[in-house]
Structure formats: structure tokens, C-alpha cells
Enzyme design. Structure first.
Site, PDB file in Angstrom:
ATOM      1  N   CYS A  71       6.254  -4.447   2.706  1.00  0.00           N
ATOM      2  CA  CYS A  71       7.143  -3.896   1.391  1.00  0.00           C
ATOM      3  C   CYS A  71       8.458  -4.607   0.924  1.00  0.00           C
ATOM      4  O   CYS A  71       8.728  -4.037   0.044  1.00  0.00           O
ATOM      5  CB  CYS A  71       6.967  -2.527   1.489  1.00  0.00           C
TER       6      CYS A  71
ATOM      7  N   GLU B 179       7.926   6.519   0.615  1.00  0.00           N
ATOM      8  CA  GLU B 179       8.379   4.496   0.978  1.00  0.00           C
ATOM      9  C   GLU B 179       7.093   4.564  -0.006  1.00  0.00           C
ATOM     10  O   GLU B 179       6.566   4.101   1.305  1.00  0.00           O
ATOM     11  CB  GLU B 179       8.933   5.026   2.448  1.00  0.00           C
TER      12      GLU B 179
END
Ligand code: NAD
Length: 517
Positions: free
Chosen positions: A290, A256
Site C-alpha cells: 500500500c 486504511e
């Protein structure tokens, strides 16, 4: 004494609530806003990490043997514990990460919701089921189930220190694995708190979730400690190192990584709503998200109105450490320099800054950055190409949504993104064609709050999925089982089969499949 108070009383000798092992080296965790000490933690070396993983092995077996109901019951106890101490944990998140208390509440709330979903859906998603055996094996029953891998190593970042790692931890535990978690060196107290909370809520299987603390080397040791999968959340450069370390032992990885998410504002968009969402998507958490919106592409029909609206909204924002602040300081001091460099490179290349009226000299410290909107930045500039991870937003005028999509999709990253359009068909069509793992139409970041939806990226943003059914399966191996129900007079998979059997099979295949052209 509350867990947060214990954190305040740690000394070099006690090293927080984390098991010290034989480690003697320690590091401090500090409040990024004030510089005050939050806690002292061990720098776990390779031996300490190995001991922790070794201790997790029997715990993984015990945890798996508890079965769906036993695990669900304990995951429920854990989320109950977190929910009852939501304010205490939010206070710790505020102090160690810097984000406003209210944002910390929101983050923890989402994590608790994911814990609930993962616990409730594990059996249905992963449990044994019968599947069709098909024509060739019609005399067999076929079963599919998803079995736990064993011990999962989780390495996490600091920006959402509860929500982000919980996306791996909750789903790995619900799937029947034990977890060893290495939180960011910027948020070890939060990681230690989460593990201490587990021990308090699930005392009969306390080693199913443990924490090790330290810097990159501790994370690298976890990659090499024989875990059955490594779930990494962080930057792409570190992700490459993690993959290289895991390759040594063929340890599978989940990546991720970072993003450079875009918002497309189409001709018919609700411009006020789009601006509100862009400002939240770009500036909340100080842009250290993010899936934060870093680029906006507005069609020429709405560009002027969109810029005016974003500018008006940005002027109301104020970074700070108090309860009224819009967002906190940069958690990682070195990120301040990266954000300033991106703004400088953008303006050097002809970009225009539309900054709020706030005077940076009035901010509580140098790591509190003003919200910054950048116009006319060339597409090849770092401020458009690389993850900035600060309270910035570029706005670019495009001919139409097709051009916006083309520019969005040229990014090496592909994590999330957003589309604003009043047309349902057009919004969904643009969302489908956006090269990213997740896109929200007429809102930002929403996909992260829906536990049933998978979360993850493409390209430089990584691979694999947390959350949802895919997130549960990510921490399992598919197991196929067949059971012969009745024996057939002719067994094709036996040396005793007559020669005519395969001739007959060939004729049947010709009749069934051969007619298709
Ligand atoms: P980072 O890559 O610097 O560190 C992440 C973690 O890796 C930390 O715990 C760190 O100690 C550890 N680490 C460092 N070197 C290591 C090594 N050689 N081996 C093993 N572990 C090592 O990232 P960060 O600054 O903590 O986090 C910010 C980044 O995370 C941003 O790029 C952000 O976009 C990304 N992020 C992604 C997601 C997502 O779900 N895709 C979520 C949150 C943050």
C-alpha cells in the site's frame, strides 16, 4: 505437531483450526505460486460471526479487568510465542501469500516489534492523568483517561497478512479491547494461525482474540454484528461498502486504504541511493504494497542518471518462488490483469517501457510479472492516477522539486511518500508539504517500521491512525472526570449564586482577556 503442519492436514470436516460454528460451506486457500492447497476454511455466515462477537463480549470485560500489567504480561507472552515460531509462520506466509521467505521474516519481525511497543506504551499513553483544571474550575481536580471501546472488528488484506492487521490487532488489544479478525479470503490460514497462536500463548483469555473466515459477506456481517469499532484495511471501493454497512448501526470506522505514493528526487539527491530505494519501494513484495512507490518525479538535473541507475538495478531482479527470488507471484490472480492493463494504457498513451532483461517466458508462471519501469507517461493516465499494485514504477522528468511536489499532491490518494535531498531543511520542508500521512526523507517505507509513528492516510487513502500513541487512542474513548477538591463560598453553577457574582466574573474577564486586540 506444529501449527503449520496442522494446516496441511485439514479436511472439509475439520476446516482448519477455526471454530466452524454451524457453517457448512467451506473455501480453499491455495499457494498463489504453485496452486497447491494450503487449507480449507469455513465461510462464516452472519450467525457464526454474531456468535463470535457475542463470545468476545465477556472476554473483552475479562481482558479489560486484567489491567495494564496483566495485559502487558500476556501480550509479551504472545510476542514471545510468535518470535519462537518466526520461521514456521514465515513458511506459512510464503506458501499462502507467495512472498519470499526472507521478506516474510522481515514482515513478521516488524509486527512483533509493534506488539512490543503497543504493550509497553499503553499505560503511559492511555492511563489516567491529571490535567490542569484552569482558572474557572481551580477548586477541582481534572482527570483524563482513555478507556477501551469493547470489541473491535478487524478486516484485513492479503498483501502483508501479518504486519498489516497486527497494526490494528496489537494496538486494540493493548488498549484493553477484544478483537474479532476477518482475514482476507486469500490468507485465511495465516489469520487462523495468529489466533491459534494467541490461544496457545494466552490460554486464560483465549477469546480476547478470535478469527472468522470467509469472503466479503463475512466481513459485511462483522460490520453489522454490533462491534464497537471496525478497523478496515483494504481498497477504497470496499472501504465505501464497509462504511455504508457500519453507518446502519453508527459503528465508528478506521479506514486504511490504498495509495499511489510518489518519490521526489531533488537536484542534490544521492541518485544511486534514491534509485536503490525507488526500486525496492516499487518492486519489493511484487509491488503489492500500500505504501509502495508507484511514481517517481526526478528533476531535470538528475533525471538521466536516475533512470540509468533504476534501469541497471531493475535488470538484476527476478520474480520466482525460490529462496533467491526478488519477489513472488501476484497473490491475487485478478491483479495480474489490472497491472497489465495499466502498462498497456501507459504505452498506448506514448509511455516508454524500460523493462529488465529477464525473459517472462522463463518465469515459473503467468502470475509472475516482470519489473517494469515506465517513462514519459502523461499525468492523466491511469498508470499515474490509479493504484497499480504491481511491480511497476513510472518516472517523470520535472523542472524542479516544486513541480514534483505539485504533481505528487494532485493525487486523490495520500498515504505515504519519499523525498531524496541532501539538504536537511529542504528534505523536511518538502516532506511537510507532501499531501500524505507519512513521508520518509532519504529512504522508503521507514515510517512503517517505527512503532512510535502513526500510520494512515488522507483523501482516498483513508482516515484514522494505527501505530504509535495515536494508534492506541484510536481504539479508545476519551473519558473526562472532575473531582471538587474544595467548595468555594460562591458556586457559579448553582441557583443560589448571588446576582453580583456574574457581574464580578464579567469584570475579571474584561481584565484578563479584554485587553487583547
Ligand atoms: P479488498 O478491499 O478487496 O479486501 C479487503 C478485505 O475486505 C478482505 O478481507 C475482504 O474479504 C473484505 N471485504 C470485501 N468486501 C467486503 C464487504 N462488502 N464488507 C466487508 N468486508 C469486505 O482489498 P485487498 O485486495 O485485500 O487488499 C489490497 C488493498 O488494500 C490495496 O488497495 C492496498 O493498498 C490496501 N492496503 C492498505 C493498507 C493501509 O494500511 N492503508 C495496507 C495494506 C493494504
Amino acid at each position: 505437531m506444529s501449527l503449520a503442519e496442522q494446516m496441511d492436514t485439514v479436511t472439509e470436516d475439520t476446516a482448519g483450526t477455526v471454530d466452524r460454528h454451524a457453517t457448512t460451506e467451506t473455501f480453499d486457500s491455495t499457494d498463489p505460486g504453485s496452486g497447491a492447497l494450503v487449507g480449507v476454511f469455513p465461510v462464516h455466515d452472519a450467525d457464526a460471526v454474531q456468535e463470535t462477537v457475542d463470545r468476545a463480549r465477556p472476554a473483552a470485560r475479562q481482558w479489560a479487568e486484567l489491567g495494564w500489567d496483566g495485559r502487558r504480561q500476556r501480550l509479551t507472552a504472545y510476542r514471545g510465542y510468535l518470535a519462537r515460531r518466526l520461521n514456521e509462520l514465515a513458511d506459512l506466509v510464503h506458501r499462502e501469500n507467495g512472498k519470499p521467505h526472507a521478506d516474510a521474516i522481515l514482515e513478521i519481525t516488524l509486527a512483533i516489534d509493534h506488539l512490543a511497543w503497543a504493550g509497553a506504551h499503553a499505560r503511559k499513553t492511555l492511563g489516567s492523568r491529571k490535567v490542569s483544571a484552569g482558572m474557572l474550575a481551580a477548586n477541582h481536580a481534572a482527570y483524563l483517561e482513555y478507556q477501551p471501546l469493547g470489541v473491535i472488528g478487524v478486516i484485513g488484506p492479503w498483501n502483508y497478512p501479518v504486519f498489516t492487521p497486527m497494526g490494528s490487532i496489537a494496538y486494540a488489544l493493548a488498549a484493553g479491547n477484544a478483537v474479532v479478525f476477518k482475514p482476507s479470503e486469500y490468507t485465511p490460514a495465516i489469520g487462523a494461525w495468529l489466533a491459534a497462536a494467541w490461544r496457545a500463548a494466552v490460554p486464560d483469555c483465549e477469546d480476547a482474540f478470535q478469527v472468522v473466515t470467509g469472503f466479503g459477506e463475512t466481513g459485511a456481517a462483522l460490520c453489522r454484528a454490533g462491534v464497537d469499532k471496525l478497523a478496515f484495511t483494504g481498497s477504497a471501493p470496499t472501504g465505501r461498502k464497509v462504511m455504508a454497512a457500519c453507518a446502519e448501526t453508527l459503528t465508528p470506522v478506521l479506514m486504511e486504504l490504498g495509495g499511489k505514493d510518489a518519490m521526489i528526487v531533488d537536484d542534490d539527491a544521492d541518485v544511486v541511493a534514491a534509485a536503490d530505494a525507488a526500486v525496492w519501494g516499487a518492486m519489493s513484495n511484487g509491488g503489492q504494497t500500500c505504501i509502495g512507490i508507484e511514481r517517481a518525479y526526478a528533476t531535470s538535473a538528475v533525471y538521466d542518471r536516475f533512470v540509468a541507475e533504476v534501469t541497471a538495478q531493475v535488470q538484476k531482479l527476478r520474480p520466482g518462488s525460490d529462496d533467491e527470488a526478488s519477489y513472488g507471484p501476484m497473490t491475487m490472480a485478478s491483479q495480474t490483469g489490472i497491472v497489465r492493463r495499466h502498462v498497456h494504457e501507459a504505452t498506448s498513451a506514448g509511455g516508454r517501457v524500460v523493462r529488465g532483461e529477464a525473459d517472462p517466458s522463463l518465469f515459473p508462471g503467468e502470475h509472475y510479472l516482470a519489473p517494469t519501469v515506465l517513462l514519459d507517461v502523461p499525468e492523466d493516465n491511469v498508470a499515474i492516477r490509479e493504484e497499480t499494485f504491481g511491480p511497476t514504477l513510472t518516472i517523470t522528468k520535472v523542472r524542479d522539486a516544486e513541480e514534483a511536489l505539485e504533481l505528487t499532491n494532485t493525487s486523490a490518494h495520500g498515504l505515504g511518500g519519499a523525498v531524496f535531498s541532501k539538504s536537511k531543511e529542504r528534505g523536511l520542508d518538502l516532506a511537510r508539504r507532501m499531501r500524505s500521512g507519512m513521508t520518509s526523507v532519504n529512504s522508503v517505507l521507514t515510517f512503517a517500521s517505527i512503532p512510535a509513528l502513526p500510520f494512515g492516510g488522507v483523501g482516498e487513502s483513508g482516515f484514522g491512525r494505527i501505530h504509535g500513541e495515536d494508534g492506541l487512542k484510536e481504539f479508545t474513548r476519551a473519558k473526562a472526570i472532575t473531582r471538587q477538591r474544595v467548595a468555594l463560598p460562591v458556586n457559579l453553577m448553582s441557583f443560589s449564586r448571588p446576582a453580583s457574582a456574574t457581574d464580578a466574573l464579567a469584570r475579571v474577564m474584561g481584565m484578563i482577556h479584554g485587553r487583547h486586540r
